[in-house]
Scaffold this active site. Structure first.
Site, PDB file in Angstrom:
ATOM      1  N   CYS A  65       0.802  -1.221   0.000  1.00 57.14           N
ATOM      2  CA  CYS A  65       0.000   0.000   0.000  1.00 57.14           C
ATOM      3  C   CYS A  65       0.841   1.280   0.000  1.00 57.14           C
ATOM      4  CB  CYS A  65      -0.961   0.004   1.193  1.00 57.14           C
ATOM      5  SG  CYS A  65      -0.135  -0.008   2.796  1.00 57.14           S
ATOM      6  N   HIS A 102      -1.799  11.457  15.713  1.00 60.43           N
ATOM      7  CA  HIS A 102      -2.395  10.638  14.653  1.00 60.43           C
ATOM      8  C   HIS A 102      -1.302   9.764  14.055  1.00 60.43           C
ATOM      9  CE1 HIS A 102      -4.667   9.571  11.053  1.00 60.43           C
ATOM     10  NE2 HIS A 102      -3.632   9.973  10.337  1.00 60.43           N
ATOM     11  N   HIS A 105      -4.327   4.449  10.102  1.00 56.51           N
ATOM     12  CA  HIS A 105      -5.600   3.732  10.195  1.00 56.51           C
ATOM     13  C   HIS A 105      -5.339   2.232  10.294  1.00 56.51           C
ATOM     14  CE1 HIS A 105      -6.773   7.603   8.467  1.00 56.51           C
ATOM     15  NE2 HIS A 105      -7.920   7.397   9.085  1.00 56.51           N
ATOM     16  N   ASP A 109      -7.729  -6.373   6.906  1.00 57.01           N
ATOM     17  CA  ASP A 109      -7.261  -7.163   5.764  1.00 57.01           C
ATOM     18  C   ASP A 109      -5.784  -7.538   5.883  1.00 57.01           C
ATOM     19  OD1 ASP A 109      -6.084  -4.692   5.353  1.00 57.01           O
ATOM     20  OD2 ASP A 109      -6.973  -4.356   3.384  1.00 57.01           O
ATOM     21  N   ARG A 117      -4.274  -4.823   9.601  1.00 55.27           N
ATOM     22  CA  ARG A 117      -3.221  -4.064   8.927  1.00 55.27           C
ATOM     23  C   ARG A 117      -3.228  -2.648   9.486  1.00 55.27           C
ATOM     24  NH1 ARG A 117      -3.614  -0.759   4.061  1.00 55.27           N
ATOM     25  NH2 ARG A 117      -5.675  -1.670   3.776  1.00 55.27           N
ATOM     26  N   CYS A 119      -1.917   0.549   9.085  1.00 54.68           N
ATOM     27  CA  CYS A 119      -1.319   1.283   7.978  1.00 54.68           C
ATOM     28  C   CYS A 119      -0.968   2.678   8.510  1.00 54.68           C
ATOM     29  CB  CYS A 119      -2.325   1.352   6.843  1.00 54.68           C
ATOM     30  SG  CYS A 119      -1.713   2.098   5.347  1.00 54.68           S
TER      31      CYS A 119
END
Length: 130
Positions: A65, A102, A105, A109, A117, A119
């Site tokens: 990704c 932050h 997310h 999956d 995951r 990410c």
């Protein structure tokens, strides 16, 4: 857990402008551009805002990704999840539970054993080699 609270001026003084945008304003770096998306060294990924240990390199995997991805945090108490409904989507945001930075997310999956995951943005992390 002791929360770290700083003024906006303190965050701006301690973080680069790019780190501030991502960690404090919930921005996102472009895929395949972050400093850790393809790092394979062994070590610990810490929060850019407070240094809290968040993820270990042995939970990192190539999700394809363009962002660093992990299947589980070092200590679940160090990360917090909140619903994110920005950009016309419903996602699960991941934040540092110590300083509220932050991180990115989490998606359902990922690989075993968790199927998750995480990410994350490289700009929200600092790597400590083993």
């Amino acid at each position: 857990m002791n929360k770290i609270v700083k003024s906006d001026a303190q965050w701006r003084a301690e973080l680069t402008p790019e780190e501030y945008t991502v960690a404090r304003q919930k921005g996102t770096e472009r895929p395949f551009t972050g400093r850790y998306w393809n790092t394979t060294e062994h070590g610990i990924y810490r929060c850019i805002g407070c240094g809290t240990a968040l993820f270990a390199s042995d939970t990192k995997f190539d999700a394809g990704c363009g962002w660093p991805s992990y299947f589980e945090p070092l200590d679940p108490a160090n990360v917090r999840e909140e619903t994110d409904t920005t950009h016309g989507m419903v996602r699960t945001e991941v934040l540092c539970n110590v300083c509220d930075s932050h991180l990115g997310h989490v998606f359902p999956d990922g690989p075993p054993p968790t199927g998750l995951r995480y990410c994350l943005n490289s700009l929200s992390l600092k790597f400590e080699p083993a």
